[in-house]
Design a protein around this motif. Sequence first.
Motif, PDB file in Angstrom:
ATOM      1  N   THR A 189     -37.399  21.575  72.670  1.00 37.49           N
ATOM      2  CA  THR A 189     -38.604  21.475  71.431  1.00 37.49           C
ATOM      3  C   THR A 189     -39.328  20.092  71.471  1.00 37.49           C
ATOM      4  O   THR A 189     -38.834  19.331  71.344  1.00 37.49           O
TER       5      THR A 189
ATOM      6  N   THR B 162     -42.124  34.234  83.022  1.00 37.36           N
ATOM      7  CA  THR B 162     -42.046  35.600  82.915  1.00 37.36           C
ATOM      8  C   THR B 162     -42.884  36.659  83.859  1.00 37.36           C
ATOM      9  O   THR B 162     -44.135  36.485  83.945  1.00 37.36           O
TER      10      THR B 162
ATOM     11  N   ALA C  75     -43.387  27.959  68.615  1.00 32.82           N
ATOM     12  CA  ALA C  75     -42.755  29.285  68.771  1.00 32.82           C
ATOM     13  C   ALA C  75     -42.511  29.500  70.487  1.00 32.82           C
ATOM     14  O   ALA C  75     -41.697  30.495  70.559  1.00 32.82           O
ATOM     15  N   LEU C  76     -43.349  29.161  71.268  1.00 30.86           N
ATOM     16  CA  LEU C  76     -43.233  29.460  72.826  1.00 30.86           C
ATOM     17  C   LEU C  76     -42.077  28.602  73.150  1.00 30.86           C
ATOM     18  O   LEU C  76     -41.321  29.386  73.925  1.00 30.86           O
ATOM     19  N   GLN C  77     -41.733  27.604  72.855  1.00 33.74           N
ATOM     20  CA  GLN C  77     -40.781  26.703  73.331  1.00 33.74           C
ATOM     21  C   GLN C  77     -39.375  27.060  72.766  1.00 33.74           C
ATOM     22  O   GLN C  77     -38.265  27.655  73.599  1.00 33.74           O
ATOM     23  N   SER C  78     -39.473  27.811  71.479  1.00 31.13           N
ATOM     24  CA  SER C  78     -38.117  28.523  71.032  1.00 31.13           C
ATOM     25  C   SER C  78     -38.007  29.739  71.689  1.00 31.13           C
ATOM     26  O   SER C  78     -36.639  30.157  72.231  1.00 31.13           O
ATOM     27  N   GLN C  79     -39.069  30.781  71.938  1.00 29.66           N
ATOM     28  CA  GLN C  79     -39.021  31.883  72.672  1.00 29.66           C
ATOM     29  C   GLN C  79     -38.203  31.672  74.194  1.00 29.66           C
ATOM     30  O   GLN C  79     -37.510  32.673  74.504  1.00 29.66           O
ATOM     31  N   PHE C  80     -38.461  30.659  74.673  1.00 29.31           N
ATOM     32  CA  PHE C  80     -38.096  30.613  76.100  1.00 29.31           C
ATOM     33  C   PHE C  80     -36.803  29.549  76.360  1.00 29.31           C
ATOM     34  O   PHE C  80     -36.628  29.025  77.315  1.00 29.31           O
ATOM     35  N   SER C  81     -36.502  29.092  75.137  1.00 31.99           N
ATOM     36  CA  SER C  81     -35.345  27.995  74.937  1.00 31.99           C
ATOM     37  C   SER C  81     -35.859  26.696  75.766  1.00 31.99           C
ATOM     38  O   SER C  81     -34.942  26.192  76.560  1.00 31.99           O
TER      39      SER C  81
ATOM     40  N   LEU D 118     -47.995  38.030  74.709  1.00 30.96           N
ATOM     41  CA  LEU D 118     -47.280  36.931  75.303  1.00 30.96           C
ATOM     42  C   LEU D 118     -48.664  36.132  75.979  1.00 30.96           C
ATOM     43  O   LEU D 118     -48.570  34.817  75.830  1.00 30.96           O
TER      44      LEU D 118
END
Length: 486
Positions: free
Chosen positions: A296, A360, A287-293, A367
């Motif tokens: 993966t 961030t 989820a974190l990898q996806s949130q910050f592009s 977060l």
Amino acid sequence: MAKRETSKTPLRVLSVASEMYPFVKTGGLADVVGALPAALRQHGVEVTTIIPGYRAVLPKTKAASKHQGDLITLAQGDAGGSGLVLAANVPAAFDRAGGPYIDENGFDHPDNLSRFSTFAQRAAEVAAGLYRDLSAFDIVHAHDWQAAAVVGHLHHILKGRPLPTVFTIHNLAFQGRFGGECFQDVGLPASYFDRDWFEFYGDVSLLKSAVLRATKVTAVSETYAAEICGPAQGFGLNELLAGRGADLVGLVNGLDTAVWDPETDPALPLTYTSRTAAKGKAAAKAALQSQFSLETSAEKPLFGLVSRLSDQKGIDLIAAQIDGLVFRGAQVVILGSGDPGLAASLAAKARQHPTQVAFTEGYSEALSHLIHAAADFLLVPSRFEPCGLTQLSAQRYGAVPIVSPLGGLVDTVIDANPAALRAEVGTGIILRSVDPEGLGTALNRALALYNHDPEAIAQVIENGMSADVGWHASAAGYAALYRSLL
Ligand code: ADP
């Protein structure tokens, strides 16, 4: 677990602080002040808390919008929650834009001395039983410089008749020191601008008055209590602190394990226990990898950082290691706010490695929780650390903390060296020294564990997740300290 107090009449404590979670928080102080009432109730102590009536904490309903009265009730003190929480309503001091201590432009509010002295005076009046239907309290517990003047105000109001006070130092670096010409802002007679009270090398020092005059002084870990008695960490107050002898006590902070619980945490995509940690943490990482592009990858070790950005926290040391970590296949996710220069250096690293590093700038509970769940390691290379809370939340969430060899960090983390691994007690990695070499070596150890010793790292995670990072022991310590004063 500590033995429960059997005494029938609860001891009434007024806790005085400038922050309390969940009402207002800039750091660990708020967490501690927020967690203590529930933890102490189990030991026969009833805590009422008073905080300043900042604009952000005042009730927003129309009926309450006039904010009439000197005290506003923020929480009623039901059986399971935070206890009675009051806000000192002083609109001229607190109903304004900006944070608790700084304005919208990042500068200290220019009238901080009078703001927090007025707050302390109001708290002292409440403690002495001069407000509403609240009778006098048994003990006053003040936290940090913003609440320190309560000791002097109480002395003045009660004309020297004793009401026991406990003063807790959460961070000696912040002392509430102002020019001596400002003493009148403290709101006490000139006789208190004296070596026995507020005067410190010609200045006003709020913290010093409480360090010297509170009945007991506590620091938020045993190691920190010892460190501040020496010149390296004493910030000029070491001799006064050492002079308090047995009246200076170290009591390590705990974590609010109801707020920090991976089994129920709504910020996580998949909640988990120590048995299901691998699955839960993998979901959080994705989820974190996806949130910050970010790229993966379930395999890449992820290093997290959730912190104020300040020299104290060793952020510069981390920034200098990011290239090397990325080169060795790791990812780094950072959440923090504070020093603009440190923020700029972290932002530059994120731009340089957009698929491996995310930064961030800001403050976010949600977060922060997700990073704790996603991270394999959490970085805490502080230059000094009174207690520190993120190494506790990291353990609870199965992120192995990498910490400095000082303060509360060594009181709460067991280094996973070969002997500790054999004894199955390691919960983290402790730097040998707080410098580039010390952090570099610790990161090498972390990567070696992660890449080459899956059993060992699983054991360290499991030990951390089952460690007692809650309040039981220290709440018992505070309760015993209070009772010793009656
Ligand atoms: P300090 O009080 O010195 O800042 P602590 O480790 O004692 O350090 O407590 C910091 C608390 O604030 C922890 O609960 C941590 O998770 C939280 N925190 C710090 N920075 C942030 C942020 N940017 N966003 C969310 N939580 C943060």
